[in-house]
Design a protein around this motif. Structure first.
Motif, mmCIF file in Angstrom:
data_model
loop_
_atom_site.group_PDB
_atom_site.id
_atom_site.type_symbol
_atom_site.label_atom_id
_atom_site.label_comp_id
_atom_site.label_asym_id
_atom_site.label_seq_id
_atom_site.Cartn_x
_atom_site.Cartn_y
_atom_site.Cartn_z
ATOM 1 N N GLN A 233 0.862 -1.318 -0.184
ATOM 2 C CA GLN A 233 0.018 0.238 0.123
ATOM 3 C C GLN A 233 1.149 1.270 -0.020
ATOM 4 N N ALA A 234 1.815 1.213 0.852
ATOM 5 C CA ALA A 234 2.692 2.423 0.934
ATOM 6 C C ALA A 234 3.719 2.658 -0.644
ATOM 7 N N LEU A 235 4.079 1.853 -0.952
ATOM 8 C CA LEU A 235 4.628 1.780 -2.393
ATOM 9 C C LEU A 235 3.614 1.938 -3.444
ATOM 10 N N VAL A 297 12.948 5.017 -11.965
ATOM 11 C CA VAL A 297 13.259 4.903 -10.326
ATOM 12 C C VAL A 297 13.219 3.783 -9.887
ATOM 13 N N LEU A 298 14.074 3.099 -9.191
ATOM 14 C CA LEU A 298 14.013 1.700 -8.464
ATOM 15 C C LEU A 298 13.918 1.966 -6.985
ATOM 16 N N MET A 299 12.763 1.189 -6.648
ATOM 17 C CA MET A 299 12.420 1.578 -4.999
ATOM 18 C C MET A 299 12.326 0.002 -4.256
ATOM 19 N N SER A 455 -0.268 -8.104 -4.573
ATOM 20 C CA SER A 455 -1.272 -7.070 -5.058
ATOM 21 C C SER A 455 -0.547 -5.723 -5.770
ATOM 22 N N LEU A 456 0.707 -5.660 -5.635
ATOM 23 C CA LEU A 456 1.408 -4.429 -6.105
ATOM 24 C C LEU A 456 1.540 -4.624 -7.533
ATOM 25 N N PRO A 457 1.122 -3.885 -8.677
ATOM 26 C CA PRO A 457 1.160 -4.059 -10.001
ATOM 27 C C PRO A 457 2.694 -4.057 -10.409
ATOM 28 N N LYS A 458 3.192 -5.251 -11.448
ATOM 29 C CA LYS A 458 4.327 -5.034 -12.025
ATOM 30 C C LYS A 458 4.351 -5.018 -13.428
ATOM 31 N N GLU A 459 3.195 -5.452 -14.264
ATOM 32 C CA GLU A 459 3.416 -5.407 -15.405
ATOM 33 C C GLU A 459 3.450 -4.120 -15.949
#
Length: 483
Positions: A233-235, A297-299, A455-459
């Protein structure tokens, strides 16, 4: 206040009486037992009845102690000290974080204690004794009563009795173990300890604590799911922020803020926020540069929730559109990520998954002309990292367990393929200075795996849709985007 304290304590005959009055009036209550850390009666919003730390019950702590004793050889004794307080300046301490092994065994989140485990007497906790002045400046600290009543130790003594009690505990032990990383002279300089170490040999307890911690209980997994959810959620919120604030320092602050307001006690590590060529620095931590239009940007971020950490990475263009070169490299990394996750199951190992990732990335980078040959030395110039690591109470959890170990249900690992091309690397200029990593947390299950950060998108299409069609505004839940 300091002047008042000096005046009160200058009258030596009444010193003890004054201290008792101060403690009774200002630091004691008939309504609430203060253990120096959250407990169900003082923090019902965090702990349920029967829990020692949020989400972990008294019964589970007792079973952990029994498990470690089962692993320890007969007639052996284990000594585990709490983490030391580390100072930033002469009077300013760093935020305290408990040693994971001490926390795993005792549930105590405070400094100053030493725990001893033995088949003969179970768990004995030696606890600090705060002075009234300590309590005035730092608040209540758990003592002998808390060790017995709240942490459910079998025995407890003040820390100043250790030099008298510990020698009798270890004099007949066959082997002596201790936590090497938190060893303190309080016990290591005792003649009895030196003698026992000499006679039976001194060993690192972490070979057993890491074994016990490796497979997570259902309660631990619930906390890890929550920690991962907070990180996701934070990212997500930070990705939305990046469109209007493409600055490393702001994105770093944003992700920490979003983690903390969702309940995380701290970040698991200093966020990696690498814009443009900074993304090719694997553990970049300066976070002081602007991200130029068109750059990635890489986080890499993680937070800690009640002793359990998350660790996830996404790479994206704050401008909202991947360039053709970025897309080409990103496709290779995301494919490697997904294929390696598919390999996660009981019977596999991190080492075997790593070997697969190296072969795939080597083939892809060679096809692009970035690598000139298949030699590992060349590959390691653009990716010297492992495909992943164990995750739990520590970011690189259970370090005594090798990556060749066969994975079992209940183990949590990361899958984090990446490409880090230095700005001066011998390849086409269009690839130079690009860093891409995609990291997910994966739980090994009976039937395969569960992606805790799924749950965090990567496509690419999901990320571009997120950045271009959902302007930053009020807080949103990931499910609202349909990913």
């Amino acid at each position: 206040m300091q002047h008042l304290h000096r005046k009160l304590t200058s009258n030596r005959p009444s010193f003890k009486l004054v201290n008792q009055i101060l403690l009774r009036q200002f630091y004691s209550t008939d309504k609430c037992f203060d253990a120096g850390q959250p407990i169900p009666s003082t923090h019902p919003q965090l702990l349920k009845e029967g829990e020692i730390t949020p989400g972990i019950s008294c019964d589970e702590y007792i079973s952990r102690r029994k498990r470690i004793l089962e692993l320890l050889p007969e007639q052996s004794v284990a000594v585990v000290a709490a983490a030391p307080v580390k100072m930033m300046t002469d009077v300013v301490p760093y935020t305290f974080r408990q040693d994971s092994d001490y926390l795993y065994i005792t549930g105590c989140q405070q400094p100053g204690g030493i725990a001893v485990l033995s088949h003969d007497f179970g768990l004995c906790m030696f606890m600090p004794e705060p002075t009234p002045q300590d309590i005035t400046w730092q608040g209540q600290i758990a003592g002998v009563d808390a060790a017995i009543e709240f942490f459910k130790a079998d025995q407890s003594y003040p820390i100043n009795k250790l030099h008298k009690v510990l020698p009798n505990m270890i004099k007949n032990c066959s082997k002596l173990y201790h936590n090497v990383k938190t060893a303190v002279s309080t016990y290591t300089e005792l003649e009895a300890f030196k003698k026992a170490a000499y006679n039976g040999g001194l060993h690192d307890l972490s070979i057993y604590t890491h074994e016990a911690r490796w497979i997570k209980s259902s309660a631990e997994l619930n906390l890890m799911r929550q920690s991962a959810s907070i990180g996701c959620q934070a990212l997500l919120q930070t990705m939305l922020q990046s469109k209007v604030s493409p600055y490393e320092n702001i994105l770093s602050a944003k992700v920490e803020y979003e983690c903390r307001i969702r309940g995380a006690q701290r970040m698991a590590f200093n966020p990696v926020v690498g814009g443009g060529p900074n993304g090719s620095v694997i553990h970049y931590s300066r976070n002081d540069q602007n991200v130029k239009d068109g750059e990635l940007v890489l986080m890499d971020i993680g937070c800690e929730l009640h002793g359990y950490v998350s660790d996830l990475t996404r790479t994206w263009p704050p401008c909202g559109t991947f360039s053709d070169v970025h897309r080409e490299l990103y496709d290779l990394v995301v494919e490697t990520n997904k294929e390696c996750i598919q390999l996660c199951k009981p019977g596999m190992s991190i080492q075997r998954i790593h070997n697969y990732s190296v072969e795939k990335l080597c083939r892809g980078l060679k096809a692009m002309g970035i690598l000139k040959n298949d030699r590992l030395q060349s590959y390691h110039q653009v990716n010297p990292t492992s495909i992943g690591h164990y995750l739990g109470m520590d970011v690189h959890d259970c370090s005594k367990i090798g990556y060749e170990r066969t994975l079992k249900p209940g183990v949590v690992i990361t899958i984090e393929p990446g490409v880090y091309i230095p700005s001066n690397f011998d390849c086409a200029q269009r690839y130079q200075g690009i860093g891409i990593r995609i990291e997910d947390e994966v739980l090994i299950t009976e039937s395969g795996y569960e992606v805790l950060t799924g749950s965090l998108p990567k496509e690419i299409n999901h990320i571009e849709t997120l950045l271009n069609n959902h302007s930053y505004g009020e807080s949103r839940d990931i499910s609202a985007f349909g990913f």
